[in-house]
Structures are given as C-alpha cells and as structure tokens.
Write a protein that holds these residues in place. Sequence first.
Motif, PDB file in Angstrom:
ATOM      1  N   MET A 199      43.375 -13.834  -7.264  1.00  0.00           N
ATOM      2  CA  MET A 199      44.561 -13.263  -7.920  1.00  0.00           C
ATOM      3  C   MET A 199      44.172 -12.150  -8.899  1.00  0.00           C
ATOM      4  SD  MET A 199      47.020 -14.668  -6.454  1.00  0.00           S
ATOM      5  CE  MET A 199      48.418 -14.255  -7.446  1.00  0.00           C
ATOM      6  N   PHE A 200      43.061 -12.329  -9.621  1.00  0.00           N
ATOM      7  CA  PHE A 200      42.615 -11.287 -10.543  1.00  0.00           C
ATOM      8  C   PHE A 200      42.202 -10.031  -9.779  1.00  0.00           C
ATOM      9  CE2 PHE A 200      41.781 -14.988 -13.385  1.00  0.00           C
ATOM     10  CZ  PHE A 200      42.656 -14.616 -14.406  1.00  0.00           C
ATOM     11  N   ALA A 201      41.548 -10.224  -8.632  1.00  0.00           N
ATOM     12  CA  ALA A 201      41.144  -9.085  -7.806  1.00  0.00           C
ATOM     13  C   ALA A 201      42.370  -8.344  -7.277  1.00  0.00           C
ATOM     14  CB  ALA A 201      40.264  -9.557  -6.653  1.00  0.00           C
ATOM     15  N   MET A 202      43.371  -9.093  -6.851  1.00  0.00           N
ATOM     16  CA  MET A 202      44.599  -8.467  -6.360  1.00  0.00           C
ATOM     17  C   MET A 202      45.291  -7.695  -7.476  1.00  0.00           C
ATOM     18  SD  MET A 202      46.770  -7.726  -4.046  1.00  0.00           S
ATOM     19  CE  MET A 202      46.756  -8.809  -2.643  1.00  0.00           C
ATOM     20  N   GLU A 231      43.899  -6.330 -10.116  1.00  0.00           N
ATOM     21  CA  GLU A 231      43.104  -5.137 -10.402  1.00  0.00           C
ATOM     22  C   GLU A 231      43.320  -4.075  -9.324  1.00  0.00           C
ATOM     23  OE1 GLU A 231      40.590  -2.544 -12.427  1.00  0.00           O
ATOM     24  OE2 GLU A 231      41.608  -4.356 -13.098  1.00  0.00           O
ATOM     25  N   ALA A 232      43.343  -4.493  -8.072  1.00  0.00           N
ATOM     26  CA  ALA A 232      43.566  -3.544  -6.979  1.00  0.00           C
ATOM     27  C   ALA A 232      44.933  -2.873  -7.108  1.00  0.00           C
ATOM     28  CB  ALA A 232      43.447  -4.254  -5.635  1.00  0.00           C
ATOM     29  N   LEU A 233      45.937  -3.649  -7.427  1.00  0.00           N
ATOM     30  CA  LEU A 233      47.279  -3.087  -7.601  1.00  0.00           C
ATOM     31  C   LEU A 233      47.337  -2.145  -8.804  1.00  0.00           C
ATOM     32  CD1 LEU A 233      49.443  -6.218  -6.762  1.00  0.00           C
ATOM     33  CD2 LEU A 233      49.164  -4.146  -5.369  1.00  0.00           C
ATOM     34  N   GLN A 234      46.591  -2.469  -9.854  1.00  0.00           N
ATOM     35  CA  GLN A 234      46.533  -1.608 -11.033  1.00  0.00           C
ATOM     36  C   GLN A 234      45.896  -0.258 -10.685  1.00  0.00           C
ATOM     37  OE1 GLN A 234      47.838  -2.093 -14.098  1.00  0.00           O
ATOM     38  NE2 GLN A 234      47.129  -0.077 -14.713  1.00  0.00           N
ATOM     39  N   ILE A 235      44.827  -0.296  -9.921  1.00  0.00           N
ATOM     40  CA  ILE A 235      44.141   0.934  -9.508  1.00  0.00           C
ATOM     41  C   ILE A 235      45.071   1.804  -8.667  1.00  0.00           C
ATOM     42  CG2 ILE A 235      42.278   1.841  -8.054  1.00  0.00           C
ATOM     43  CD1 ILE A 235      40.617  -0.624  -9.029  1.00  0.00           C
ATOM     44  N   VAL A 236      45.754   1.200  -7.699  1.00  0.00           N
ATOM     45  CA  VAL A 236      46.684   1.960  -6.855  1.00  0.00           C
ATOM     46  C   VAL A 236      47.834   2.503  -7.697  1.00  0.00           C
ATOM     47  CG1 VAL A 236      48.340   1.791  -4.958  1.00  0.00           C
ATOM     48  CG2 VAL A 236      46.080   0.785  -4.718  1.00  0.00           C
ATOM     49  N   SER A 237      48.300   1.719  -8.629  1.00  0.00           N
ATOM     50  CA  SER A 237      49.388   2.159  -9.502  1.00  0.00           C
ATOM     51  C   SER A 237      48.973   3.378 -10.324  1.00  0.00           C
ATOM     52  CB  SER A 237      49.805   1.021 -10.435  1.00  0.00           C
ATOM     53  OG  SER A 237      50.783   1.450 -11.331  1.00  0.00           O
ATOM     54  N   GLU A 238      47.744   3.373 -10.827  1.00  0.00           N
ATOM     55  CA  GLU A 238      47.256   4.505 -11.628  1.00  0.00           C
ATOM     56  C   GLU A 238      47.070   5.759 -10.775  1.00  0.00           C
ATOM     57  OE1 GLU A 238      43.714   3.117 -13.571  1.00  0.00           O
ATOM     58  OE2 GLU A 238      44.831   1.732 -14.851  1.00  0.00           O
ATOM     59  N   GLU A 239      46.534   5.578  -9.572  1.00  0.00           N
ATOM     60  CA  GLU A 239      46.282   6.735  -8.705  1.00  0.00           C
ATOM     61  C   GLU A 239      47.573   7.237  -8.059  1.00  0.00           C
ATOM     62  OE1 GLU A 239      43.356   8.063  -5.025  1.00  0.00           O
ATOM     63  OE2 GLU A 239      43.637   5.926  -5.412  1.00  0.00           O
ATOM     64  N   GLY A 240      48.457   6.339  -7.755  1.00  0.00           N
ATOM     65  CA  GLY A 240      49.670   6.675  -7.012  1.00  0.00           C
ATOM     66  C   GLY A 240      49.454   6.375  -5.536  1.00  0.00           C
ATOM     67  N   LEU A 241      50.422   5.733  -4.928  1.00  0.00           N
ATOM     68  CA  LEU A 241      50.280   5.291  -3.541  1.00  0.00           C
ATOM     69  C   LEU A 241      50.044   6.460  -2.589  1.00  0.00           C
ATOM     70  CD1 LEU A 241      50.219   2.815  -1.776  1.00  0.00           C
ATOM     71  CD2 LEU A 241      52.705   2.946  -1.568  1.00  0.00           C
ATOM     72  N   GLU A 242      50.836   7.519  -2.700  1.00  0.00           N
ATOM     73  CA  GLU A 242      50.648   8.657  -1.797  1.00  0.00           C
ATOM     74  C   GLU A 242      49.310   9.346  -2.034  1.00  0.00           C
ATOM     75  OE1 GLU A 242      53.625  11.184  -0.530  1.00  0.00           O
ATOM     76  OE2 GLU A 242      55.196   9.664  -0.623  1.00  0.00           O
ATOM     77  N   ASN A 243      48.863   9.424  -3.281  1.00  0.00           N
ATOM     78  CA  ASN A 243      47.545   9.997  -3.566  1.00  0.00           C
ATOM     79  C   ASN A 243      46.447   9.150  -2.926  1.00  0.00           C
ATOM     80  OD1 ASN A 243      48.610  12.114  -5.049  1.00  0.00           O
ATOM     81  ND2 ASN A 243      48.429  11.033  -6.991  1.00  0.00           N
ATOM     82  N   SER A 244      46.600   7.846  -2.981  1.00  0.00           N
ATOM     83  CA  SER A 244      45.623   6.949  -2.365  1.00  0.00           C
ATOM     84  C   SER A 244      45.584   7.157  -0.856  1.00  0.00           C
ATOM     85  CB  SER A 244      45.965   5.496  -2.697  1.00  0.00           C
ATOM     86  OG  SER A 244      45.076   4.619  -2.060  1.00  0.00           O
ATOM     87  N   TRP A 245      46.766   7.225  -0.240  1.00  0.00           N
ATOM     88  CA  TRP A 245      46.814   7.465   1.207  1.00  0.00           C
ATOM     89  C   TRP A 245      46.148   8.782   1.554  1.00  0.00           C
ATOM     90  CZ3 TRP A 245      52.729   6.281   1.578  1.00  0.00           C
ATOM     91  CH2 TRP A 245      52.926   4.903   1.582  1.00  0.00           C
ATOM     92  N   ASN A 246      46.425   9.833   0.790  1.00  0.00           N
ATOM     93  CA  ASN A 246      45.834  11.148   1.058  1.00  0.00           C
ATOM     94  C   ASN A 246      44.323  11.139   0.877  1.00  0.00           C
ATOM     95  OD1 ASN A 246      48.243  12.395   1.761  1.00  0.00           O
ATOM     96  ND2 ASN A 246      48.714  12.933  -0.353  1.00  0.00           N
ATOM     97  N   ARG A 247      43.842  10.428  -0.136  1.00  0.00           N
ATOM     98  CA  ARG A 247      42.392  10.333  -0.357  1.00  0.00           C
ATOM     99  C   ARG A 247      41.711   9.680   0.844  1.00  0.00           C
ATOM    100  NH1 ARG A 247      39.606   6.146  -2.649  1.00  0.00           N
ATOM    101  NH2 ARG A 247      41.511   5.277  -3.548  1.00  0.00           N
ATOM    102  N   HIS A 248      42.312   8.615   1.351  1.00  0.00           N
ATOM    103  CA  HIS A 248      41.731   7.932   2.511  1.00  0.00           C
ATOM    104  C   HIS A 248      41.770   8.815   3.755  1.00  0.00           C
ATOM    105  CE1 HIS A 248      42.102   4.477  -0.140  1.00  0.00           C
ATOM    106  NE2 HIS A 248      41.238   3.864   0.654  1.00  0.00           N
ATOM    107  N   LEU A 249      42.870   9.518   3.959  1.00  0.00           N
ATOM    108  CA  LEU A 249      42.981  10.397   5.117  1.00  0.00           C
ATOM    109  C   LEU A 249      41.998  11.561   5.021  1.00  0.00           C
ATOM    110  CD1 LEU A 249      44.548  10.576   7.735  1.00  0.00           C
ATOM    111  CD2 LEU A 249      46.271  11.940   6.546  1.00  0.00           C
TER     112      LEU A 249
END
Length: 123
Positions: free
Chosen positions: A2-5, A7-25
């Motif tokens: 649960m703590f890992a989840m 933290e992961a959600l916090q990281i995505v929230s800070e970066e922004g979901l679309e920014n995360s998708w673009n970084r991966h692409l």
Amino acid sequence: IMFAMREALQIVSEEGLENSWNRHLNAHYQLWEGLDKLGLKPFVKNPEDRLATVNCIEIPEGLDAGKLIANAYDKFNLEISGGLGGTAGKVFRIGLMGYNCTPRNVESVVTAFEDGLKQQKFL
C-alpha cells in the motif's frame, strides 16, 4: 504494498498523467531508434501493436543471447530479460517503466546492446 502504491500515485500526480505517458512513449521511440541503428528488429512488426513499456527485440540468428544478457549485467549493471512462454529463446525484453524510463537509461541500454553485439562480431 500500500505504501508503494501511494508513492507511485504521488509520483504520477506530481509529473502529470499525460506527461508520464509522453515520457514513456518518447523513451520507447528513443530505444527503437537506437536498436534500429544496430540492426536489431522488433518482434512485433506493426508499430501500432507494440507496447511502450515492454519492448520485445528479435534475437538475431547465431547470436548467443545469454552472453549478451550476461555482458549487459556484468559490465553495465543492466538486466535484459529473455522471452517467456512461446517467445523463450526468440526475444530480448526491455522494460521502460517508472524510474527506468529516462533518456539516459535508454542510452545505457542501447550502449549495452552495442557492446554485446560487438563482442560477438555482429557489428
């Protein structure tokens, strides 16, 4: 877990979901640009059918995949995986997810492949 989840959600929230998708692409495109220059081919032929996060590379005929994988780990501290199930012995798998999904890390993966191919006289 649960703590890992959280933290992961916090990281995505800070970066922004679309920014995360673009970084991966973008990392996916960078990886294939580098692998293509080395003469490596994708296992999934249609680009639209490929995953940006799990990249499958055909193992060239005559290449000792185990040696390339061992070299990447020993010399570059990178884990390159082999295929699973029906793709065992046919592909390398490269995951581009989360922290590993950066231009610098992608370049390290391409460099490890280049070194491994040169060792076996594929370049």
